[in-house]
Design a protein around this motif. Structure first.
Motif, PDB file in Angstrom:
ATOM      1  N   LEU A 158      84.296  66.576  36.199  1.00  0.00           N
ATOM      2  CA  LEU A 158      84.943  65.187  35.641  1.00  0.00           C
ATOM      3  C   LEU A 158      86.109  64.877  36.779  1.00  0.00           C
ATOM      4  N   ARG A 159      86.958  65.937  36.856  1.00  0.00           N
ATOM      5  CA  ARG A 159      88.056  65.774  37.546  1.00  0.00           C
ATOM      6  C   ARG A 159      87.966  65.125  39.129  1.00  0.00           C
ATOM      7  N   GLU A 160      86.968  65.756  39.488  1.00  0.00           N
ATOM      8  CA  GLU A 160      86.462  65.615  40.876  1.00  0.00           C
ATOM      9  C   GLU A 160      86.193  64.031  40.994  1.00  0.00           C
ATOM     10  N   LEU A 161      85.231  63.672  39.953  1.00  0.00           N
ATOM     11  CA  LEU A 161      84.617  62.521  40.096  1.00  0.00           C
ATOM     12  C   LEU A 161      85.925  61.471  39.919  1.00  0.00           C
ATOM     13  N   VAL A 162      86.878  61.640  39.003  1.00  0.00           N
ATOM     14  CA  VAL A 162      87.958  60.867  38.902  1.00  0.00           C
ATOM     15  C   VAL A 162      88.700  60.660  40.263  1.00  0.00           C
ATOM     16  N   GLU A 163      88.920  61.716  40.908  1.00  0.00           N
ATOM     17  CA  GLU A 163      89.750  61.733  42.232  1.00  0.00           C
ATOM     18  C   GLU A 163      88.943  60.851  43.281  1.00  0.00           C
ATOM     19  N   TYR A 164      87.575  61.325  43.234  1.00  0.00           N
ATOM     20  CA  TYR A 164      86.747  60.368  44.312  1.00  0.00           C
ATOM     21  C   TYR A 164      86.967  59.005  44.041  1.00  0.00           C
ATOM     22  N   SER A 165      86.874  58.709  42.587  1.00  0.00           N
ATOM     23  CA  SER A 165      86.726  56.833  42.457  1.00  0.00           C
ATOM     24  C   SER A 165      88.340  56.506  42.663  1.00  0.00           C
ATOM     25  N   GLU A 207      98.274  58.099  40.140  1.00  0.00           N
ATOM     26  CA  GLU A 207      98.595  59.568  39.867  1.00  0.00           C
ATOM     27  C   GLU A 207      97.623  60.351  38.999  1.00  0.00           C
ATOM     28  N   VAL A 208      97.234  61.726  39.314  1.00  0.00           N
ATOM     29  CA  VAL A 208      95.975  61.952  38.647  1.00  0.00           C
ATOM     30  C   VAL A 208      96.589  63.325  38.208  1.00  0.00           C
ATOM     31  N   THR A 209      96.580  63.782  36.687  1.00  0.00           N
ATOM     32  CA  THR A 209      97.253  64.845  36.123  1.00  0.00           C
ATOM     33  C   THR A 209      96.176  65.603  35.472  1.00  0.00           C
ATOM     34  N   GLY A 210      96.376  66.563  34.891  1.00  0.00           N
ATOM     35  CA  GLY A 210      95.599  67.424  33.773  1.00  0.00           C
ATOM     36  C   GLY A 210      94.739  68.369  34.386  1.00  0.00           C
ATOM     37  N   GLU A 211      93.814  68.676  33.691  1.00  0.00           N
ATOM     38  CA  GLU A 211      92.974  70.028  34.026  1.00  0.00           C
ATOM     39  C   GLU A 211      92.016  69.606  35.084  1.00  0.00           C
ATOM     40  N   GLU A 212      92.053  70.852  35.966  1.00  0.00           N
ATOM     41  CA  GLU A 212      91.347  70.697  37.104  1.00  0.00           C
ATOM     42  C   GLU A 212      89.652  71.147  36.936  1.00  0.00           C
ATOM     43  N   HIS A 214      95.094  60.962  33.375  1.00  0.00           N
ATOM     44  CA  HIS A 214      95.084  62.305  32.968  1.00  0.00           C
ATOM     45  C   HIS A 214      93.884  62.715  32.312  1.00  0.00           C
ATOM     46  N   VAL A 215      93.405  63.867  32.724  1.00  0.00           N
ATOM     47  CA  VAL A 215      91.978  64.656  32.237  1.00  0.00           C
ATOM     48  C   VAL A 215      92.277  65.714  31.204  1.00  0.00           C
ATOM     49  N   SER A 216      91.769  65.654  30.326  1.00  0.00           N
ATOM     50  CA  SER A 216      92.067  66.867  29.212  1.00  0.00           C
ATOM     51  C   SER A 216      90.980  67.154  28.510  1.00  0.00           C
ATOM     52  N   THR A 217      91.111  68.195  27.772  1.00  0.00           N
ATOM     53  CA  THR A 217      89.810  68.611  27.004  1.00  0.00           C
ATOM     54  C   THR A 217      90.656  68.738  25.422  1.00  0.00           C
ATOM     55  N   ILE A 274      89.558  61.075  29.498  1.00  0.00           N
ATOM     56  CA  ILE A 274      90.147  60.564  30.532  1.00  0.00           C
ATOM     57  C   ILE A 274      90.740  59.539  29.901  1.00  0.00           C
ATOM     58  N   SER A 275      92.332  59.589  30.440  1.00  0.00           N
ATOM     59  CA  SER A 275      92.877  58.224  29.914  1.00  0.00           C
ATOM     60  C   SER A 275      93.567  57.794  31.243  1.00  0.00           C
ATOM     61  N   VAL A 276      93.608  56.463  31.339  1.00  0.00           N
ATOM     62  CA  VAL A 276      93.992  55.669  32.374  1.00  0.00           C
ATOM     63  C   VAL A 276      95.040  54.635  31.851  1.00  0.00           C
ATOM     64  N   ARG A 277      96.285  54.778  32.234  1.00  0.00           N
ATOM     65  CA  ARG A 277      97.423  54.138  31.845  1.00  0.00           C
ATOM     66  C   ARG A 277      98.097  53.002  32.903  1.00  0.00           C
TER      67      ARG A 277
END
Lengths: 447, 122
Positions: A290-297, A311-316, A351-354, A361-364
């Motif tokens: 999911l992190r990769e998909l977020v960064e790609y988008s 700014e993308v943070t959280g789990e890799e 931010h990506v978390s589990t 995924i949170s988008v602020r």
């Protein structure tokens, strides 16, 4: 099945056409019995052991018996005819009551003399009130308008015109029965003719919902046209400037690319909307990070904006089993909204978390936020939470969030948000984690 | 008209569009000023009355409609307003706010020149 058929067949009698006796046949029966009596009365009286020598008694008996006999005959014939009439009336009444359109009848003085169930509902007549209803009781609380909102006087109303002999078909009016809800009606009225006009019958169909949908469709088309025209203006202008050699090519191409991306997203939304008409398919699912998909988008959306930083943070490594295309669309739309509703530019934090086998995924954004009283409707199709606010111009077509909600549900996930007017919005996307997936992901990475 | 240099205020929230108009009008010698919403445009007007205002309708903070109303209330017809809009009924919209001319988006740059020159002559 068979029982159902027999029960239906039993009710079918209700609609059987009954052939009644005509006045001529009643007269013929009467004449026949009279003639028979003339011929047979002597013999019948002899059988009743009345002495034929006593002429006066015989005559009296003959007359009495004739009157009683024909009296019973008439009673029977009248009763049959009356019953038939009642059955016919009940049938008409049942048909009228069951008609889904409002049917009402007024007399020459505009008093309501007959109305069916649907009519009572539309005219807001309480069930304890039975017609006939006086003109004042009915019309004083009604407000008639045409669909542009101009008042229609009772004199110009289709009902009144029908009383004057005109037949009006499908005139659309809006009706405000108790000043608390407005109804759109398609009204057809005709005079009731019987030598002279003595009333009018009207049929009204509730088209409120159809009109609402028509309005939504019109707004949607006009919004869509606006959405398309804005980037086209810039692209066209840059093309003309390039032709005239008035612009640096790199600058023009970058701007054209940016605006094309904007157009592409609008078209994508429209395509997805047309797909909604059919069944929403889950699509092929695959395990992905999911992190990769977020960064790609994020990389993609960065190219479409100059004013925002991401700014993308959280789990890799966060593995989920989803349809890549669907989830990518949701993420892109949420990112797109975060920039759209932050028109002056600014930060977008992802931010990506589990948590408990769920990926979030949170988008602020720090944009305009969603008006508090409209927050309940933002996932509705064609929703415009910013309508009639100073940010109305920012609104898109009201498709994206509805699609996002549907896609998230379809992929076994969820979407929600927190928002404060003037301070910004955070969207949350949740998806179930793929079990044992971290291991799989590691394996994939090693390979 | 082209002999004289005029002051043109362009109001639109899309930076790409502002840039395009800037490039298109650069060589005319007119002095160009920009604002990204109606409120900013009112500030520019306070600083100096422009000779013509190019006005977008859908904007943040203060829309084109609100700007036009405010402008007419305080400054009357001190400067002609040219409305730029993607709305279908742009002509009607322009009349509603008392604009002097309108440019339906998407427009030709040649048409942009014509409309501005016309508005300046008035």
């Amino acid at each position: 099945m068979k029982e159902e058929f027999f029960s239906l067949a039993k009710h079918a009698n209700f609609f059987k056409r009954e052939k009644g006796l005509s006045p001529l046949s009643i007269a013929l029966i009467y004449i026949g019995i009279g003639i028979l009596w003339v011929f047979l009365s002597e013999q019948i009286l002899a059988l009743l052991v009345i002495d034929p020598a006593n002429e006066q008694i015989v005559l009296l008996a003959k007359n009495f018996i004739f009157v009683i006999l024909t009296g019973f005959l008439l009673y029977h014939l009248i009763r049959r005819s009356k019953e038939k009439q009642q059955r016919f009336q009940r049938r008409l009444q049942a048909v009228l009551e069951s008609t889904p359109d409002a049917v009402f009848v007024v007399d020459a003085f505009l008093n309501l003399v007959d109305v069916n169930q649907a009519g009572s509902k539309i005219l807001d007549i309480p069930s304890e009130q039975k017609p006939p209803l006086s003109f004042n009781a009915l019309w004083e609380k009604l407000t008639l308008n045409d669909l542009e909102g101009n008042p229609v006087s009772l004199h110009d109303s289709p009902i009144h015109r029908a009383l004057k002999g005109e037949t009006i078909l499908n005139q659309e009016i809006s009706l405000d029965p108790s000043h608390n809800k407005s109804l759109c009606l398609s009204l057809s009225c005709a005079p009731i003719k019987n030598g002279t006009h003595f009333g009018a019958v009207c049929i009204g169909r509730d088209i409120t919902e159809a009109k609402r949908l028509e309005q939504l469709r019109d707004d949607f088309v006009s919004d869509a046209a606006h959405e398309f025209k804005t980037p086209i203006t810039t692209i066209k202008a840059y093309a003309q400037l390039m032709k005239a050699g008035k612009v640096d090519n790199t600058e023009a191409i970058t701007a054209i690319e940016r605006q094309s991306e904007r157009l592409n997203r609008i078209v994508q939304g429209l395509i997805e909307l047309s797909k909604l008409k059919g069944t929403l398919e889950e699509g092929t699912k695959e395990v992905l990070n999911l992190r990769e998909l977020v960064e790609y988008s994020v990389r993609d959306i960065e190219r479409a904006t100059q004013r925002h930083s991401f700014e993308v943070t959280g789990e890799e490594n966060v593995a989920v089993r989803v349809n890549r295309h669907r989830i990518e669309q949701v993420i892109r739309h949420i990112l797109d909204n975060a920039t759209r509703y932050q028109p002056k530019g600014g930060k977008v934090q992802i931010h990506v978390s589990t948590e408990n086998q769920i990926a979030i995924i949170s988008v602020r954004d720090y944009g305009v936020g969603i008006p508090t009283d409209r927050q309940g409707e933002i996932f509705n199709l064609y929703a415009h939470p910013h309508a009639e606010t100073q940010y109305a111009y920012l609104s898109g077509m009201g498709i994206g969030l509805n699609l996002a909600w549907q896609f998230m549900r379809q992929q076994g996930g969820n979407i929600w948000f927190r928002s404060k007017e003037g301070q910004g919005t955070t969207f949350y996307l949740a998806l179930p984690l793929e079990k044992g997936s971290e291991l799989d992901l590691l394996k994939e990475q090693i390979q | 008209v082209s002999d004289k240099n005029f002051d043109i205020l362009i109001v639109d929230d899309d930076p790409d569009l502002l840039r395009v108009i800037e490039l298109a009008l650069n060589q005319t010698g007119h002095h160009l000023r920009f604002a990204e919403d109606g409120k900013e445009a009112l500030e520019r007007v306070q600083e100096k009355m422009p000779d013509v205002i190019l006005l977008d309708m859908r904007m943040p903070v203060m829309s084109g409609w609100e700007f036009a109303r405010e402008f007419r209330n305080h400054h009357g017809r001190a400067a002609p307003i040219v409305v730029m809009t993607a709305a279908e009924d742009s002509e009607i919209r322009a009349k509603e706010i008392g604009a002097d001319a309108y440019l339906g988006k998407p427009f030709d740059l040649s048409h942009l020149h014509e409309v501005i020159e016309d508005a300046l002559v008035r």
